[in-house]
Design a protein around this motif. Structure first.
Motif, PDB file in Angstrom:
ATOM      1  N   ASP A  58     -31.888   1.332   5.942  1.00  0.00           N
ATOM      2  CA  ASP A  58     -30.244   0.498   6.139  1.00  0.00           C
ATOM      3  C   ASP A  58     -29.743   0.741   7.279  1.00  0.00           C
ATOM      4  O   ASP A  58     -29.909   1.921   8.088  1.00  0.00           O
ATOM      5  CB  ASP A  58     -29.706   1.026   4.820  1.00  0.00           C
ATOM      6  CG  ASP A  58     -28.529  -0.003   4.512  1.00  0.00           C
ATOM      7  OD1 ASP A  58     -28.282  -1.126   5.206  1.00  0.00           O
ATOM      8  OD2 ASP A  58     -28.267   0.042   3.204  1.00  0.00           O
ATOM      9  N   ALA A  59     -28.896  -0.845   7.642  1.00  0.00           N
ATOM     10  CA  ALA A  59     -28.503  -0.225   9.639  1.00  0.00           C
ATOM     11  C   ALA A  59     -27.642   0.184   8.790  1.00  0.00           C
ATOM     12  O   ALA A  59     -26.560   0.380   9.831  1.00  0.00           O
ATOM     13  CB  ALA A  59     -28.225  -2.250   9.462  1.00  0.00           C
ATOM     14  N   HIS A  60     -26.759   0.397   7.287  1.00  0.00           N
ATOM     15  CA  HIS A  60     -25.737   0.219   7.381  1.00  0.00           C
ATOM     16  C   HIS A  60     -25.412   1.682   6.586  1.00  0.00           C
ATOM     17  O   HIS A  60     -26.504   2.408   5.623  1.00  0.00           O
ATOM     18  CB  HIS A  60     -25.065  -0.966   6.632  1.00  0.00           C
ATOM     19  CG  HIS A  60     -24.997  -1.898   6.734  1.00  0.00           C
ATOM     20  ND1 HIS A  60     -25.929  -3.189   6.775  1.00  0.00           N
ATOM     21  CD2 HIS A  60     -24.714  -2.745   7.834  1.00  0.00           C
ATOM     22  CE1 HIS A  60     -25.542  -3.842   7.974  1.00  0.00           C
ATOM     23  NE2 HIS A  60     -24.790  -3.620   7.971  1.00  0.00           N
ATOM     24  N   HIS A  61     -24.327   1.966   6.075  1.00  0.00           N
ATOM     25  CA  HIS A  61     -24.206   3.758   5.790  1.00  0.00           C
ATOM     26  C   HIS A  61     -23.925   3.631   4.112  1.00  0.00           C
ATOM     27  O   HIS A  61     -24.677   4.160   2.983  1.00  0.00           O
ATOM     28  CB  HIS A  61     -23.036   4.378   6.293  1.00  0.00           C
ATOM     29  CG  HIS A  61     -23.499   5.592   7.699  1.00  0.00           C
ATOM     30  ND1 HIS A  61     -24.690   6.307   7.634  1.00  0.00           N
ATOM     31  CD2 HIS A  61     -23.353   5.060   8.961  1.00  0.00           C
ATOM     32  CE1 HIS A  61     -24.103   6.597   8.532  1.00  0.00           C
ATOM     33  NE2 HIS A  61     -23.089   6.296   9.509  1.00  0.00           N
ATOM     34  N   ASP A  62     -23.738   2.268   4.271  1.00  0.00           N
ATOM     35  CA  ASP A  62     -23.735   2.215   1.991  1.00  0.00           C
ATOM     36  C   ASP A  62     -22.955   3.395   1.943  1.00  0.00           C
ATOM     37  O   ASP A  62     -23.050   2.835   0.631  1.00  0.00           O
ATOM     38  CB  ASP A  62     -24.251   1.601   2.053  1.00  0.00           C
ATOM     39  CG  ASP A  62     -24.975   0.332   2.050  1.00  0.00           C
ATOM     40  OD1 ASP A  62     -24.396  -0.359   2.786  1.00  0.00           O
ATOM     41  OD2 ASP A  62     -25.830  -0.205   1.487  1.00  0.00           O
ATOM     42  N   ILE A  63     -21.451   2.969   2.083  1.00  0.00           N
ATOM     43  CA  ILE A  63     -21.084   4.833   1.686  1.00  0.00           C
ATOM     44  C   ILE A  63     -19.255   4.046   1.677  1.00  0.00           C
ATOM     45  O   ILE A  63     -18.615   4.759   1.971  1.00  0.00           O
ATOM     46  CB  ILE A  63     -21.115   5.922   2.107  1.00  0.00           C
ATOM     47  CG1 ILE A  63     -20.794   6.165   3.602  1.00  0.00           C
ATOM     48  CG2 ILE A  63     -21.966   6.407   1.803  1.00  0.00           C
ATOM     49  CD1 ILE A  63     -19.760   7.541   4.279  1.00  0.00           C
ATOM     50  N   ARG A  64     -19.120   2.618   2.057  1.00  0.00           N
ATOM     51  CA  ARG A  64     -17.541   2.291   2.483  1.00  0.00           C
ATOM     52  C   ARG A  64     -17.090   3.326   0.651  1.00  0.00           C
ATOM     53  O   ARG A  64     -17.289   2.711  -0.405  1.00  0.00           O
ATOM     54  CB  ARG A  64     -17.582   0.739   2.340  1.00  0.00           C
ATOM     55  CG  ARG A  64     -18.439   0.310   3.675  1.00  0.00           C
ATOM     56  CD  ARG A  64     -18.067  -1.128   3.484  1.00  0.00           C
ATOM     57  NE  ARG A  64     -18.969  -1.415   4.934  1.00  0.00           N
ATOM     58  CZ  ARG A  64     -18.282  -1.378   6.219  1.00  0.00           C
ATOM     59  NH1 ARG A  64     -16.919  -0.979   6.083  1.00  0.00           N
ATOM     60  NH2 ARG A  64     -19.092  -1.453   7.313  1.00  0.00           N
ATOM     61  N   ASP A  65     -15.394   3.064   0.726  1.00  0.00           N
ATOM     62  CA  ASP A  65     -14.873   2.907  -0.380  1.00  0.00           C
ATOM     63  C   ASP A  65     -14.754   1.805  -1.194  1.00  0.00           C
ATOM     64  O   ASP A  65     -14.807   0.659  -1.072  1.00  0.00           O
ATOM     65  CB  ASP A  65     -13.271   3.690   0.172  1.00  0.00           C
ATOM     66  CG  ASP A  65     -12.786   4.436   1.490  1.00  0.00           C
ATOM     67  OD1 ASP A  65     -14.372   6.102   1.031  1.00  0.00           O
ATOM     68  OD2 ASP A  65     -12.675   4.884   2.494  1.00  0.00           O
TER      69      ASP A  65
ATOM     70  N   ILE B 180     -32.330   6.114   7.408  1.00  0.00           N
ATOM     71  CA  ILE B 180     -32.862   6.010   8.412  1.00  0.00           C
ATOM     72  C   ILE B 180     -32.684   4.546   8.699  1.00  0.00           C
ATOM     73  O   ILE B 180     -32.706   4.022   8.358  1.00  0.00           O
ATOM     74  CB  ILE B 180     -34.449   6.521   7.718  1.00  0.00           C
ATOM     75  CG1 ILE B 180     -34.740   7.767   7.986  1.00  0.00           C
ATOM     76  CG2 ILE B 180     -35.379   5.925   9.278  1.00  0.00           C
ATOM     77  CD1 ILE B 180     -35.992   8.135   7.017  1.00  0.00           C
ATOM     78  N   GLY B 181     -32.704   4.779   9.911  1.00  0.00           N
ATOM     79  CA  GLY B 181     -31.873   3.696  10.451  1.00  0.00           C
ATOM     80  C   GLY B 181     -30.490   2.731  11.241  1.00  0.00           C
ATOM     81  O   GLY B 181     -31.346   1.921  11.277  1.00  0.00           O
ATOM     82  N   VAL B 182     -29.704   3.370  10.715  1.00  0.00           N
ATOM     83  CA  VAL B 182     -28.875   3.037  10.811  1.00  0.00           C
ATOM     84  C   VAL B 182     -28.443   2.224  12.789  1.00  0.00           C
ATOM     85  O   VAL B 182     -28.592   3.157  13.298  1.00  0.00           O
ATOM     86  CB  VAL B 182     -27.726   4.047  10.373  1.00  0.00           C
ATOM     87  CG1 VAL B 182     -26.009   3.838  10.889  1.00  0.00           C
ATOM     88  CG2 VAL B 182     -27.483   4.265   9.183  1.00  0.00           C
ATOM     89  N   HIS B 183     -27.751   1.581  12.793  1.00  0.00           N
ATOM     90  CA  HIS B 183     -27.480   2.027  13.906  1.00  0.00           C
ATOM     91  C   HIS B 183     -26.547   0.570  14.688  1.00  0.00           C
ATOM     92  O   HIS B 183     -25.882  -0.420  13.126  1.00  0.00           O
ATOM     93  CB  HIS B 183     -28.666   0.628  14.481  1.00  0.00           C
ATOM     94  CG  HIS B 183     -29.180  -1.104  13.532  1.00  0.00           C
ATOM     95  ND1 HIS B 183     -30.545  -0.556  12.787  1.00  0.00           N
ATOM     96  CD2 HIS B 183     -28.756  -2.122  14.151  1.00  0.00           C
ATOM     97  CE1 HIS B 183     -30.189  -2.028  12.739  1.00  0.00           C
ATOM     98  NE2 HIS B 183     -29.432  -3.290  13.401  1.00  0.00           N
TER      99      HIS B 183
END
Length: 298
Positions: free
Chosen positions: A134-141, A170-173
């Protein structure tokens, strides 16, 4: 090559009624978790099927004929694209996965569907790890239903099925998060490798390290197609520069397909209305096919 040529995969028809499939495919056509205006991922499952139906079953890269696999297309989960119901996705998917001792692929849909899908896997009562591309962590509140908070939700509310130490990203940027989320990732003990890490060390080494980190009976693989650079994947909900290349993704999917612990996979955020000449759709389809190539050898 004609559509009726036996060398064509004809994905949705191959072994459609198999009782003991090697791979079970399911679509989850929901994109209500996209909180921007860039919706369209609910059309992803059908377009991927259409694209794969035009491919040969033979993979030159790995000398594999996918017609050697028993593939069951279980159709789509019936989900209202406006009113997201996590419990419905969880229950309906569990009714599918409990029937077979197979590998499973779910096609989205936006990334919020992963919460329901993963929670269905948790009902198998196995120690489960996750590898996320993912380009994002996707752990937003948490805030409404959205495609960026599912990771936070499954870590917080899953009966202990997933621990941060068995979650590898893998791939966050890029410039997408504040320092707050960097600290949150570290507090949760999540391991992550940036797109730059992949460039520096190579995808083979990153996959090897990810598999060494995870201590679990089952590994769930989640591929958000926006991890790929926007030059190769413009048809996504949140395209950005600086991402991975299709070749890196194809190799990663193949390597993970080789590992028998990787029993579950989803692909999310592909949006056909935002695509150009099926550039993204072909990347998405081939990512799944490369995973199947690996699975055929495991």
């Amino acid at each position: 090559m004609s559509f009726n040529d036996p060398r064509v995969l004809k994905f949705s028809e191959v072994n459609k009624n198999s009782e003991n499939p090697d791979i079970v495919i399911t679509g989850v056509p929901y994109d209500g978790g996209i909180i921007s205006h860039r919706r369209g991922a609910r059309y992803g499952p059908e377009r991927i099927r259409e694209i794969m139906n035009s491919y040969s079953s033979y993979c030159t890269d790995h000398n594999v004929d996918l017609n050697s696999l028993k593939i069951l297309d279980a159709g789509n989960i019936d989900v209202n694209f406006i009113d997201y119901n996590i419990e419905k996705i969880k229950d309906d998917y569990y009714n599918i996965i409990k029937k077979y001792n197979s590998r499973f692929i779910a096609m989205g849909g936006d990334h919020s569907i992963t919460e329901g899908l993963f929670k269905s896997v948790c009902k198998l009562n196995k120690k489960t790890g996750m590898i996320l591309f993912d380009a994002h962590h996707d752990i937003r509140d948490p805030w409404r239903v959205n495609s960026g908070s599912w990771g936070n939700n499954i870590l917080k509310d899953n009966g202990g099925c997933l621990d941060g130490r068995n979650f590898v990203q893998i791939g966050v940027h890029g410039f997408k998060y504040s320092k707050y989320y960097y600290n949150k990732i570290n507090d949760l003990k999540i391991s992550y490798f940036t797109a730059l890490n992949v460039l520096d060390y190579g995808i083979d080494a990153i996959i090897k390290k990810a598999l060494e980190i995870i201590d679990a009976d089952i590994i769930y693989l989640s591929l958000d197609i926006d991890v790929i650079d926007q030059a190769y994947a413009p048809g996504v909900s949140a395209a950005s520069p600086g991402g991975l290349t299709p070749r890196e993704i194809f190799k990663a999917m193949y390597l993970l397909g080789l590992n028998k612990k990787v029993r579950f996979m989803d692909l999310t955020e592909y949006s056909p209305p935002l695509d150009h000449d099926d550039i993204t759709g072909r990347v998405a389809a081939e990512a799944l096919l490369h995973f199947m190539c690996g699975a055929s050898k495991s």
